[in-house]
Design a protein around this motif. Sequence first.
Motif, PDB file in Angstrom:
ATOM      1  N   TRP A  78     -30.617 -10.133  68.719  1.00  0.00           N
ATOM      2  CA  TRP A  78     -31.005  -9.717  67.361  1.00  0.00           C
ATOM      3  C   TRP A  78     -31.209  -8.204  67.322  1.00  0.00           C
ATOM      4  CZ3 TRP A  78     -35.205  -7.247  65.204  1.00  0.00           C
ATOM      5  CH2 TRP A  78     -35.277  -7.281  63.795  1.00  0.00           C
ATOM      6  N   CYS A  90     -30.308  -8.078  59.462  1.00  0.00           N
ATOM      7  CA  CYS A  90     -29.940  -9.161  60.354  1.00  0.00           C
ATOM      8  C   CYS A  90     -31.081 -10.164  60.312  1.00  0.00           C
ATOM      9  CB  CYS A  90     -29.730  -8.596  61.770  1.00  0.00           C
ATOM     10  SG  CYS A  90     -29.256  -9.864  62.943  1.00  0.00           S
ATOM     11  N   LEU A  92     -32.515 -14.044  61.124  1.00  0.00           N
ATOM     12  CA  LEU A  92     -32.320 -15.235  61.964  1.00  0.00           C
ATOM     13  C   LEU A  92     -32.412 -16.490  61.106  1.00  0.00           C
ATOM     14  CD1 LEU A  92     -32.236 -16.630  64.821  1.00  0.00           C
ATOM     15  CD2 LEU A  92     -34.738 -16.676  64.626  1.00  0.00           C
ATOM     16  N   PHE A 125     -27.295 -15.853  62.908  1.00  0.00           N
ATOM     17  CA  PHE A 125     -27.823 -14.684  62.185  1.00  0.00           C
ATOM     18  C   PHE A 125     -27.028 -14.502  60.901  1.00  0.00           C
ATOM     19  CE2 PHE A 125     -28.659 -13.012  66.620  1.00  0.00           C
ATOM     20  CZ  PHE A 125     -30.028 -13.265  66.569  1.00  0.00           C
TER      21      PHE A 125
END
Lengths: 295, 232
Positions: A78, A90, A92, A125
Motif C-alpha cells: 500500500w 489508494c 484498501l 486496492f
Amino acid sequence: MSLRHAEFLLLETFTGIRRNAFMSLAAVSTITVSLLLLGGLRLTIANLTQMAETLAGRFEMRVFLHTHLPTAQRDSLWKEISALPGVTGCRLVSKEEAWPQFRRRLQGAVDLTDLEGENPLPDSFVVRVADLTRMGAVADQIRRLRGVDDVLDTHEEAERVASLTRAVRAGGTLGVVLLVAVAAIIVGNTIRLTVYARRKEIGIMQLVGATNACVQTPFVLEGTLHGLVGALLALLLLGAGYTYLHDQIRQSLPFLELLPPSTSLVLSQSSILLGVGAGLGLLTSALSVHRYLRT
Amino acid sequence: MIEFQNVSVVYPNGAQALREVSLHIEKGEFLFLVGPTGTGKSTLLKLVYRELTPSQGQVVVNGEDVTRLPASRVPYLRRRIGVVFQDFRLLPQKTVYENVAYALHVIGTPYREIRRRVALAIDVVGLGRKAASYPGQLSGGEQQRACIARAIVNNPPILLADEPTGNLDPEMSQDIAQLLNDIHIRGTTVVVASHDIAIVNALRKRVVTLARGRIARDEAGGGYSPDEPEAC
Ligand SMILES: Nc1ncnc2c1ncn2[C@@H]1O[C@H](COP(=O)(O)OP(=O)(O)OP(=O)(O)O)[C@@H](O)[C@H]1O
Ligand SMILES: [Mg+2]
C-alpha cells in the motif's frame, strides 16, 4: 480637475445620452446581445468541463493482490503504490469488505452455498491517478510489484475522457477568445457609430476652446456606461435564463448535473461580463473620439 | 496684436486661397475684410484661431507664433478669440442657452456667473425668447445671432466675425454693426469679414480688400463699393 468641472462633464454625459436616446438604446442592446452570447458560451463550457471532470473522477483502477498475502506485505505494498508518482489515492478494500458486496451482487444468479462461509476473494486496492493519460503507465508499474496478482485498469476509456476534457477546454478557450474579439468588433462599431453621428459636435467643441480631455470625457463616460448597462442587462437575462434551465433539467433529466447557479458562478460571470462590457465601451469610445479630434 | 507675415495658404486639393499676405492689426483696432466671394476672407480668419495653418509664412497672435503652437495650447488660444462662424457651427443637440454657456463651461466659469453672462449675451443679440430653442428650430438670422452671443459671452480680447450680418435684414444688420462697434469701444480687437456694403460704409473703419488671395487695398476709414477690384 475641479469639482465644478467634473460636475459639468457628468451633466454633459447624461444630457448626451438623453438627447441621443435612440443611439444609446442601439448601443446598449447590441452590447447586451454580444455579451449574452459570451456569457452563454462561458456557462456551457463551465458545465461541459464540470461533466468531463466528474466523469474522469469515476475512473480508478482495481489492484488485486495474491490471496493469503500476509498483512505486513499488504501494508508495505500500500505504501509503495501510494508513493508512486501520479497516484493520488489508494484505498484498501479488504476481502472481508468485498465479500458481502460480492454476494449481494450475485444473489440468485449463482449458487454460493457450497462455499460454506469460505471467502475466495483476494484483498484489493482502489487506486486513483491524477492524470488519466498516465493511468496505463501507472498500471504497468503496479503490475510489476511483488504480491500483485492482477490490475484491472480502464485506461483506454479514461484516456478518451481525458482527451475529451482537453478538447472541451481548448475549444472553450478558443471560443471565448473569438467571441470576445467578435464582441469587441460589434461593440466597437456600434459605439463608433454613436460618436460618428456626433463628429461635427466634436469639431465645434474644439473650435470654441474645449480641450481634448473636455471633449473626450463625456463620450468616454457615455461609452463606458453603455458597456456597463449592456453587461448588466446581459447578466440579468443570463441569470434568469440559467436558473430556469437548471431547475427544469434537475426535474426532467436529473442525471445531467448542471452547475448550480452559485455565488461563485455569479461572481465569475459578472466580473467577466462587466469587465468586458465596461472595458470595451471605454476603449472603443476613447478611440472613436480620438479619430474625430482635429488637433 | 495680429500679424500676418508673408502668408500663403494652399488647400490639400491644390486651391491657392492666400498668396503672400502681410497684414498688421493693432490691439484694439476695428478692421473690415472685404472682397468678392472666394478671395480668402474666411481662410484668413481661420489662420488666426488655428483652424488652419499656413503653407508658408507666420501668423502671430498676441506675440505668439500660432503656426508653431503645440496642439495642447490651441484651446487656450481659442479661448481668447471669439469667432462668429460664417456657417454658425452651433451644437445641434444643445439649446441656444446651452450653446452660449458651453463656451463658458469649458473655461471653468462658476455656474452663477454663467447664468448671468449667458442671459446678458443672449439679451444683447435680441434672442431672449428663443433661449430654449434648438438650432434646428431657428431661422438663419436667429442662428447667426446665437453664434454672435457665443462669440462675445466671455469678453474675448479678439473678436473675429465672418459675415456676421449675412442672414439678417438691414435693420437687424445695423443693430449688429452697432453691437460690434460697442464691443470694439470696450477695447476688443475686432475683425469683420463682410459683403455688407451698408455696414462697412456706416462704420467707416479700416477696410482691407482682398482680391484672389492678395491684399488689393488697405484704407483707413474707407468705404466699400462693389465695383472695386472685381477679380474676374
Ligand atoms: N477646405 C477647402 N478645401 C479646398 N479649397 C477651399 C477650402 N476652403 C476654401 N477653399 C477655397 O479657397 C478659396 C478661398 O475661400 P474662402 O472661404 O476663404 O473665401 P471667402 O473670401 O471667405 O469667400 P466668401 O465670401 O464666399 O465667404 C476659395 O477659392 C475656395 O474655393
Ligand atoms: Mg467666407
